[in-house]
Design a protein around this motif. Structure first.
Motif, PDB file in Angstrom:
ATOM      1  N   VAL A   1      -2.967   0.386  -3.831  1.00 36.22           N
ATOM      2  CA  VAL A   1      -3.017  -0.791  -2.979  1.00 36.22           C
ATOM      3  C   VAL A   1      -2.843  -2.036  -3.840  1.00 36.22           C
ATOM      4  CG1 VAL A   1      -5.530  -1.090  -3.060  1.00 36.22           C
ATOM      5  CG2 VAL A   1      -4.258  -1.926  -1.097  1.00 36.22           C
TER       6      VAL A   1
ATOM      7  N   GLU B   1       0.843  -1.187   0.000  1.00 39.43           N
ATOM      8  CA  GLU B   1       0.000   0.000   0.000  1.00 39.43           C
ATOM      9  C   GLU B   1       0.877   1.234   0.000  1.00 39.43           C
ATOM     10  OE1 GLU B   1      -3.172  -0.107   2.783  1.00 39.43           O
ATOM     11  OE2 GLU B   1      -4.052   1.756   2.087  1.00 39.43           O
TER      12      GLU B   1
ATOM     13  N   HIS C   1      -5.524  -1.841   2.397  1.00 40.44           N
ATOM     14  CA  HIS C   1      -5.002  -3.210   2.451  1.00 40.44           C
ATOM     15  C   HIS C   1      -5.260  -3.801   3.834  1.00 40.44           C
ATOM     16  CE1 HIS C   1      -2.381  -6.663   1.957  1.00 40.44           C
ATOM     17  NE2 HIS C   1      -2.270  -6.360   0.680  1.00 40.44           N
TER      18      HIS C   1
ATOM     19  N   PRO D   1      -9.793  -4.625  -1.862  1.00 44.48           N
ATOM     20  CA  PRO D   1      -9.382  -3.565  -0.928  1.00 44.48           C
ATOM     21  C   PRO D   1     -10.515  -3.158   0.011  1.00 44.48           C
ATOM     22  CG  PRO D   1      -9.544  -2.734  -3.173  1.00 44.48           C
ATOM     23  CD  PRO D   1      -9.746  -4.202  -3.262  1.00 44.48           C
TER      24      PRO D   1
END
Lengths: 324, 420, 356
Positions: free
Chosen positions: C347, C268, C281, C352
């Protein structure tokens, strides 16, 4: 584990090859010196020189010379000493080796046992007069030259006090083969053993004590104490066991160099016909084949001992086991 | 084994009084730990916080009888279930160690002997204290490892320390400490060498020990966050002396000692507004040899004024939310700092963690109280509460108005470090 | 090489609201607007070959850019590769593949000789303040050495007076008394030694400083001083930092952007507060939740299970799936690439997290 052993043995073979090449080059390819003359010995006749040149292939390229030499050393084993009227070199070493091995092994048993006892006791009683006394004793042992100590021992047991009850059992200088007379073998060697061991007891007990004292500051020794174990158990099972790793590596090298001829002085003083004395004779006579053979023999021992130490490591230290 | 029967059923497990550890240095005796007192109740978790050199580990080692450097002098008293630990012969201490009092160390890598499997090392401790066969000991070892959340415990027991991850090693270390079901567990920085996600697991495990094993824990750490999450009671050490002690929630909400307050303030926040600069404490903690005469924190304190600078160092006085109207306590740390009469009762099991319990004459139901070794509360100018939402305690004046003007913390321009 | 190379996330550094006053005052503020990264790495990898044919992929395909005047925090636990990456950035360790571009120049394969003038502009500060100082030499000597070796800004050898003046300047910068120059490393406390290390890194007026865990060996009360010093120096000198640390709170305090690493990759990346307060994340979320707060009764999330897998035998698919509370079948097979979730926030996760 098996793989690690095999790999180590392979390395050993490679190192031995390297050493043999090196030794060969030192004796045969040193610029400005004719190996023929050196092999033939001092004041050799032209005929002898010619014979040597043919026998060792000294007029042929170096790799052939090397191969001839190695063949003579290891396969046909007919490397002969010209300086010593054609004495075969390899059997000569084979006769001397048991003497040296007997001397060194006996001494090793003594020095390992005594130094572990002294080092451990000193570490356990750190800072007391026992500790100090033992360490001073060790220092004295280190500082006494082995030839001097041997001569003094001979003086006392062979002449000055030989007739007293204490030393009347001591046989004359020389070696008795173990296979012929075990008791005679023991009697002939016990004093050389002690003399040879003295210096090593000093070194090893001091090293071990220092190692144990250093270990006592380690976290795991503190854990062992926090577990409520007895001091002796902490010292022996946790401290000494860990110290053995250092101890073994030191021992391997010393042992190997002694077997390889390093016990020369002790052998000379006590009239033991060992490898060290053989090497000494070869050097005084400039007997090149014999020197070559003894150096090779010594190298083999040092390298083998190193391999053995490494293999012992595998058993002693699980971390080493995994790193390979 | 206790020499005297505990007076009450809920008698504290460990009562430490004026513990001093002095080492000889340059012809003087230097106190590494200077009159430290605390009480640990059954199933309590007491946090001993401090920076390096604050004496927190030395305190633990002294309790375990593990200090044996030449010339060390340990005085004071540490009653463990009524048995005096200070001066106890090694032979008797050995029987307590591992069985009654067990210890967890910071770095589980170096704390296990490298050449033995961890199962062997746990078996060893069990068999040192109980008559069990190798097999029985191993069974218990495997059970313990399983209880500590070690996957595949029977296999893991046969592995060497270096073959395990840090988290597993620390679990094995805790299993070893619990193997003889000790009454007291001393954990010396148990999570400092671990990663945060693993630290969270281990802290959870330590918290759960109280209910599953009935353990009392003395948790030594430098991390205020760990203390806040784990401990019932907190003891803040500074330069070998107790700076402040009290129930963790009270102490964090309303630190009574400027050191505690400054230490908490200097931790960068993870939430909320980001300060442009951190309110750092200038200088560094003094070495034991260079400890100032009066309050050890005085050279770094933003509230320092004349009374702080003279010996003897300020005694522990009640402070915080439950402190009474300002009153001057006896100027002697040995004196029992009496909790103020108007203390409001505090709930349940925090009741043993304060020096108030040292007053044997007091009833066992004494309420938790907070004490700070600082002159400010006694002068009637205690520190303001740290958290905005905490209501100020009765009688707490508006501290900012009364306190001496705080020095602006400007650490990078202040080099008041005693080493220079 | 199987992974498609991740897009190079570039964000012009917007000064944080809290730090805007300082940032705008610094020389770096104008530079940051130009959006040319000071340092850029593209898909760099660092693989160590171990015995038995094993490989350790310490850094396994990282692409990053560091804008002038920003502070990029690299966080992660042990084995995440953050320190290796830090060393790779300065070519203290050679990368196995990928590209490193400093001030627009590809330095990936520059020889030591060609690197030397660049080394003046990129410096490193290490964790162990004691080990990085030669105990047998006076601090003044240590600090003067780079000044003697490298030519001055005018390209000529620095005069003795110039060196002395610079030393005094450095002491002032790191708030140490001039008398410190005459002393030896062991005479200082940990915090002071770290100041000396910083002074040494500053000696040649670098633009970029990579700091590898510079405060983690220090006591909390001293740690704050050094963090402040880093902040002050950045403001005064317009420095750019890559700040490698495992302590999230410290990283948050100092960084403009944060890259979270796990087993050799960045999982991330984004503005500090976006990443730490709205993690996309699951690993970042677990990491921030695991940090013990100095508050009693702070809400506590269930800790992440298991250990970080060994970088030698890293899991297939998403590296985090073995510990991820939200892992699904797809995560076990497909390695997610770093992709944007919002402006400047990237990410590497198939699923996510979103703010709910």
């Amino acid at each position: 584990m098996m793989m690690a052993l095999l790999r180590r043995l392979g390395q050993t073979a490679f190192v031995l090859f390297g050493i043999s090449v090196l030794v060969f080059l030192v004796f045969f390819a040193t610029p400005g010196a004719d190996p023929t003359a050196r092999i033939a010995g001092r004041n050799a006749s032209p005929q002898t020189l010619e014979k040597v040149r043919a026998e060792y292939g000294l007029d042929r390229p170096l790799p052939v010379q090397y191969a001839t030499m190695m063949k003579k050393l290891f396969i046909t084993q007919d490397l002969a000493s010209y300086a010593d009227r054609g004495e075969l070199v390899v059997p000569e070493i084979a006769r001397a080796a048991p003497v040296t091995v007997s001397l060194v092994c006996g001494a090793a048993v003594i020095w390992v046992a005594l130094s572990i006892a002294m080092g451990t006791i000193a570490a356990a009683m750190k800072g007391t007069w026992v500790d100090r006394g033992l360490m001073i004793l060790g220092l004295i042992g280190i500082s006494m030259p082995v030839f001097w100590l041997g001569q003094v021992a001979n003086l006392i047991t062979q002449s000055r006090y030989h007739d007293t009850w204490l030393f009347s059992w001591v046989p004359g200088l020389g070696y008795v083969p173990l296979t012929e007379n075990p008791w005679g073998w023991f009697k002939a060697l016990v004093i050389p053993w002690c003399v040879l061991a003295v210096m090593f007891i000093g070194i090893y007990s001091r090293v071990l004590r220092a190692d144990l004292v250093a270990l006592s500051g380690e976290d795991f020794m503190r854990t062992a104490r926090a577990k409520g174990l007895s001091p002796s158990r902490i010292l022996l099972r946790h401290g000494l066991r860990t110290s053995l790793i250092t101890f073994v590596s030191l021992f391997g090298l010393d042992f190997a160099q002694l077997v390889g001829g390093g016990a020369l002085l002790t052998e000379v003083v006590f009239g033991l016909p060992g490898v060290g004395r053989l090497t000494y004779q070869a050097l005084t006579n400039l007997d090149l084949p014999l020197i070559m053979a003894t150096v090779m023999y010594s190298a083999v021992f040092v390298v083998l001992a190193n391999a053995v130490v490494d293999i012992l490591y595998l058993f002693l230290d699980p971390r080493v086991r995994d790193a390979r | 084994m206790p020499a005297e029967a505990p007076p009450a059923p809920a008698a504290p497990l460990l009562v430490v009084r004026d513990l001093c550890v002095r080492v000889p240095s340059r012809g003087r005796m230097i106190p590494l730990v200077d009159r430290v007192s605390f009480t640990l109740g059954e199933q309590d978790i007491l946090g001993l916080v401090g920076e390096s050199g604050s004496g927190k580990s030395v305190t633990a080692m002294a309790l375990m009888g593990l200090i044996d450097s030449p010339g060390v002098q340990i005085t004071g008293s540490a009653l463990f279930r009524g048995q005096e630990l200070v001066g106890l012969p090694q032979k008797q201490l050995r029987r307590l160690r591992g069985r009654e009092i067990a210890m967890i160390f910071q770095d589980p890598m170096t704390a296990f002997t490298p050449v033995y499997t961890i199962g062997w090392q746990i078996d060893e401790q069990i068999r040192a204290h109980e008559r069990l066969s190798r097999k029985q000991a191993r069974n218990r070892t495997v059970d313990l490892l399983a209880a500590m959340g070690v996957p595949d415990p029977a296999q893991t027991a046969n592995r060497y320390p270096h073959q395990l991850s840090g988290g597993l090693r620390q679990r094995a270390m805790i299993a070893m400490a619990l193997s003889c079901n000790p009454a007291l567990l001393i954990a010396d920085e148990p999570t400092t060498a671990l990663d945060v996600t693993v630290q969270a697991q281990i802290l959870e495990l330590i918290r759960s020990l109280r209910s599953t094993y009935g353990s009392s824990v003395l948790l030594i750490t430098h991390d205020m966050g760990v203390v806040a999450e784990t401990c019932d009671t907190t003891l803040v050490l500074y330069s070998g002396r107790v700076a402040e002690t009290g129930p963790t929630d009270a102490l964090f909400a309303h630190p009574g000692h400027p050191y505690t307050a400054a230490l908490l303030a200097s931790i960068p926040p993870l939430e909320g507004p980001r300060p442009e600069r951190l309110p750092a404490i200038a200088g560094a903690p003094p070495a034991p040899l260079e400890r100032p005469e009066g309050c050890a924190f005085a050279p770094r304190c933003s509230y320092v004024h004349a009374p702080c600078l003279h010996a003897p160092p300020p005694p522990l006085v009640p402070t915080g939310r439950y402190a009474s109207a300002p009153r001057r306590a006896e100027a002697d740390t040995q004196a029992v700092p009496l909790p103020a009469p108007d203390n409001t009762p505090r709930p349940g099991n925090l009741s043993h963690g304060s020096p108030a319990v040292q007053a044997r004459s007091e009833p066992a139901s004494l309420r938790a109280a907070q004490f700070a070794a600082c002159v400010l509360p006694a002068e009637g100018t205690p520190l303001p509460p740290r958290l905005k939402d905490t209501a100020p305690g009765p009688g707490t004046p508006d501290a900012i108005g009364h306190a001496p003007p705080p020095r602006p913390p400007s650490p990078s321009s202040t080099i008041g470090e005693p080493h220079l | 090489m199987t992974r498609p190379s991740a897009p190079v996330p570039k964000t012009a550094t917007e000064p944080q609201s809290s730090a805007s006053a300082s940032a705008s005052a610094s020389a770096s503020a104008s530079a940051s607007a130009s959006a040319t990264p000071l340092l850029e790495v593209r898909d760099i990898r660092k693989t160590y070959h171990l015995p038995r044919g094993q490989t350790l992929k310490a850094v396994d395909g990282v692409s990053l850019s560091v804008m002038p005047g920003e502070v990029l925090g690299l966080v992660g636990e042990s084995g995440s590769g953050k320190s290796t990456l830090g060393r790779c950035l300065l070519r203290l360790t050679d990368v196995s593949s990928g590209q490193i571009v400093f001030e627009g120049q590809d330095i990936t394969h520059l020889g030591e000789r060609a690197m030397r003038p660049l080394r003046q502009r990129m410096q490193m500060v290490f964790q162990d303040s004691y080990a990085s100082l030669n105990p047998r030499r006076r601090i003044g000597d240590l600090l003067a050495e780079p000044l003697r070796v490298h030519p001055g800004p005018d390209g000529r050898k620095r005069s003795h007076a110039a060196i002395t003046a610079r030393l005094h300047e450095l002491m002032e910068l790191v708030s140490l008394p001039l008398s410190a120059l005459e002393r030896y490393a062991h005479e200082f406390s940990g915090g002071q030694r770290q100041r000396i290390n910083i002074a040494r890194a500053l000696a040649l007026s670098p633009r970029l400083i990579v700091a590898d865990e510079p405060v983690s060996a220090l006591d909390v009360s001293v740690q704050a001083q050094i963090v402040n010093l880093f902040t002050d120096l950045q403001t005064r000198l317009g420095l750019t930092y890559v700040f490698v640390a495992h302590d999230l709170a410290v990283v948050r305090q100092i960084s403009t952007r944060v890259a979270v690493m796990y087993l050799g990759v960045v999982v991330e990346l984004g503005e500090t507060d976006a990443v730490l307060h709205h993690p996309a994340h699951p690993y970042t979320a677990a990491l921030t939740a695991a940090v013990p707060r100095p508050e009693v009764g702070a809400p506590r999330a269930a800790p992440l299970g298991g250990d970080i897998p060994s970088p030698i035998a890293r899991p297939a698919g998403c590296r985090f799936h073995t510990r991820c509370p939200a892992a699904q079948e797809r995560c076990k097979v497909e390695d997610p690439a770093l992709r944007p979730v919002s402006q400047g926030h990237f990410v590497a996760c198939h699923f996510p997290l979103t703010d709910d």
